[in-house]
Design a protein around this motif. Structure first.
Motif, mmCIF file in Angstrom:
data_model
loop_
_atom_site.group_PDB
_atom_site.id
_atom_site.type_symbol
_atom_site.label_atom_id
_atom_site.label_comp_id
_atom_site.label_asym_id
_atom_site.label_seq_id
_atom_site.Cartn_x
_atom_site.Cartn_y
_atom_site.Cartn_z
ATOM 1 N N PRO A 156 0.837 -1.209 0.000
ATOM 2 C CA PRO A 156 0.000 0.000 0.000
ATOM 3 C C PRO A 156 0.869 1.255 0.000
ATOM 4 C CG PRO A 156 -0.769 -1.573 1.643
ATOM 5 C CD PRO A 156 0.531 -2.102 1.119
ATOM 6 N N PRO A 157 0.346 2.357 -0.540
ATOM 7 C CA PRO A 157 1.150 3.585 -0.663
ATOM 8 C C PRO A 157 1.616 4.165 0.669
ATOM 9 C CG PRO A 157 -1.122 3.939 -1.386
ATOM 10 C CD PRO A 157 -0.982 2.494 -1.099
ATOM 11 N N TYR A 158 0.973 3.813 1.772
ATOM 12 C CA TYR A 158 1.390 4.346 3.067
ATOM 13 C C TYR A 158 2.530 3.552 3.705
ATOM 14 C CZ TYR A 158 -1.778 0.728 4.857
ATOM 15 O OH TYR A 158 -2.397 -0.456 5.127
ATOM 16 N N ILE A 159 2.986 2.487 3.078
ATOM 17 C CA ILE A 159 4.151 1.756 3.580
ATOM 18 C C ILE A 159 5.398 2.401 2.981
ATOM 19 C CG2 ILE A 159 5.357 -0.460 3.691
ATOM 20 C CD1 ILE A 159 2.777 -0.427 5.314
ATOM 21 N N ARG A 217 -3.924 -1.676 21.669
ATOM 22 C CA ARG A 217 -2.956 -2.700 21.309
ATOM 23 C C ARG A 217 -2.296 -2.355 19.986
ATOM 24 N NH1 ARG A 217 -1.977 -3.962 25.738
ATOM 25 N NH2 ARG A 217 -3.237 -5.317 26.973
ATOM 26 N N THR A 218 -1.163 -2.975 19.745
ATOM 27 C CA THR A 218 -0.492 -2.849 18.458
ATOM 28 C C THR A 218 -0.761 -4.147 17.693
ATOM 29 O OG1 THR A 218 1.571 -3.669 19.418
ATOM 30 C CG2 THR A 218 1.254 -1.274 19.345
ATOM 31 N N ILE A 219 0.163 -4.543 16.831
ATOM 32 C CA ILE A 219 -0.016 -5.771 16.062
ATOM 33 C C ILE A 219 1.130 -6.729 16.355
ATOM 34 C CG2 ILE A 219 -1.375 -4.669 14.258
ATOM 35 C CD1 ILE A 219 1.146 -4.528 12.544
ATOM 36 N N ALA A 220 1.032 -7.939 15.830
ATOM 37 C CA ALA A 220 2.039 -8.969 16.102
ATOM 38 C C ALA A 220 3.363 -8.683 15.395
ATOM 39 C CB ALA A 220 1.504 -10.337 15.687
ATOM 40 N N ASP A 221 3.309 -8.026 14.254
ATOM 41 C CA ASP A 221 4.523 -7.746 13.484
ATOM 42 C C ASP A 221 5.238 -6.512 14.020
ATOM 43 O OD1 ASP A 221 3.883 -9.849 11.743
ATOM 44 O OD2 ASP A 221 2.638 -8.517 10.521
ATOM 45 N N LYS A 222 6.533 -6.453 13.756
ATOM 46 C CA LYS A 222 7.312 -5.278 14.142
ATOM 47 C C LYS A 222 6.989 -4.156 13.157
ATOM 48 C CE LYS A 222 11.047 -7.790 16.353
ATOM 49 N NZ LYS A 222 10.128 -8.216 17.340
ATOM 50 N N THR A 236 -4.960 -3.229 8.895
ATOM 51 C CA THR A 236 -4.756 -3.321 7.450
ATOM 52 C C THR A 236 -6.066 -3.510 6.690
ATOM 53 O OG1 THR A 236 -4.337 -5.698 7.632
ATOM 54 C CG2 THR A 236 -2.417 -4.221 7.643
ATOM 55 N N GLU A 237 -7.144 -3.783 7.399
ATOM 56 C CA GLU A 237 -8.443 -3.914 6.758
ATOM 57 C C GLU A 237 -9.053 -2.548 6.462
ATOM 58 O OE1 GLU A 237 -9.631 -7.024 5.978
ATOM 59 O OE2 GLU A 237 -7.674 -7.624 6.752
ATOM 60 N N THR A 238 -8.547 -1.502 7.130
ATOM 61 C CA THR A 238 -9.062 -0.153 6.930
ATOM 62 C C THR A 238 -8.540 0.380 5.603
ATOM 63 O OG1 THR A 238 -9.066 0.213 9.300
ATOM 64 C CG2 THR A 238 -9.209 2.159 7.909
ATOM 65 N N ARG A 239 -9.442 0.766 4.740
ATOM 66 C CA ARG A 239 -9.053 1.295 3.424
ATOM 67 C C ARG A 239 -8.557 2.721 3.543
ATOM 68 N NH1 ARG A 239 -13.252 1.384 -0.733
ATOM 69 N NH2 ARG A 239 -11.520 2.280 -1.816
ATOM 70 N N VAL A 240 -7.615 3.044 2.683
ATOM 71 C CA VAL A 240 -7.131 4.424 2.569
ATOM 72 C C VAL A 240 -7.648 4.962 1.255
ATOM 73 C CG1 VAL A 240 -5.102 5.882 2.363
ATOM 74 C CG2 VAL A 240 -5.069 3.922 3.896
ATOM 75 N N GLU A 241 -8.292 6.109 1.314
ATOM 76 C CA GLU A 241 -8.867 6.696 0.087
ATOM 77 C C GLU A 241 -7.778 7.336 -0.730
ATOM 78 O OE1 GLU A 241 -12.154 6.144 -0.417
ATOM 79 O OE2 GLU A 241 -12.108 5.134 1.510
#
Length: 166
Positions: A42-45, A99-104, A161-166
């Protein structure tokens, strides 16, 4: 967490806006980033970085929040977050309602601010009519400081990551 409890928030800037996240979610801050770009993300990465042999995915927070590029103040600081398992194994983070997520993962921000004590009673829920450029689902609340508004992020939603970015 009692309504009168005070927690420490690490603050940072995206452009001229001041944001904050609970300090218990932060593993470390990295300056002078050496990012490797990754294809088909995704473009935000913004890319990934090697942190002492561990791969950390770096989220360009301004892009994730749909800020315009001309609102940026410069790149150069990454807030590396604790993983969800690190938080679960830490007794001091039991009171966290986030909470955060499992990945770094790390958050790319313009510059780092201060660590501020925030009383839960001073957190104002954002009204539906608030600033349209920032999606309300990413905001836990705001705190009126003497000279500025502090926007507290809802990291669970920002990292979803399920949240869409417009």
């Amino acid at each position: 967490m009692t309504p009168s409890s005070q927690q420490q928030y690490m603050t940072f800037y995206l452009g001229g806006d001041l944001f904050g996240i609970n300090i218990l979610l932060v593993r470390e801050i990295i300056q002078n980033l050496d990012l490797t770009t990754v294809a088909k993300v995704p473009p935000y990465i913004a890319g990934v970085l090697n942190l002492r042999g561990q791969v950390v995915t770096v989220v360009d927070l301004a892009r994730r929040l749909s800020f315009d590029d001309n609102e940026r103040g410069g790149l150069g600081n990454c807030i590396v977050l604790k993983t969800s398992s690190e938080l679960e194994n830490n007794p001091t983070s039991v009171s966290l309602n986030e909470r955060t997520i499992a990945d770094k993962v790390g958050l790319l921000v313009d510059r780092i601010g201060d660590v501020l004590p925030i009383d839960a009673k001073s957190i104002i829920q954002t009204p539906n009519q608030s600033d349209n450029r920032l999606d309300k689902r990413y905001v836990r609340g705001v705190v009126r400081l003497s000279d500025q508004l502090l926007i507290l992020l809802n990291l669970s939603e920002v990292l979803n990551t399920e949240t869409r970015v417009e």
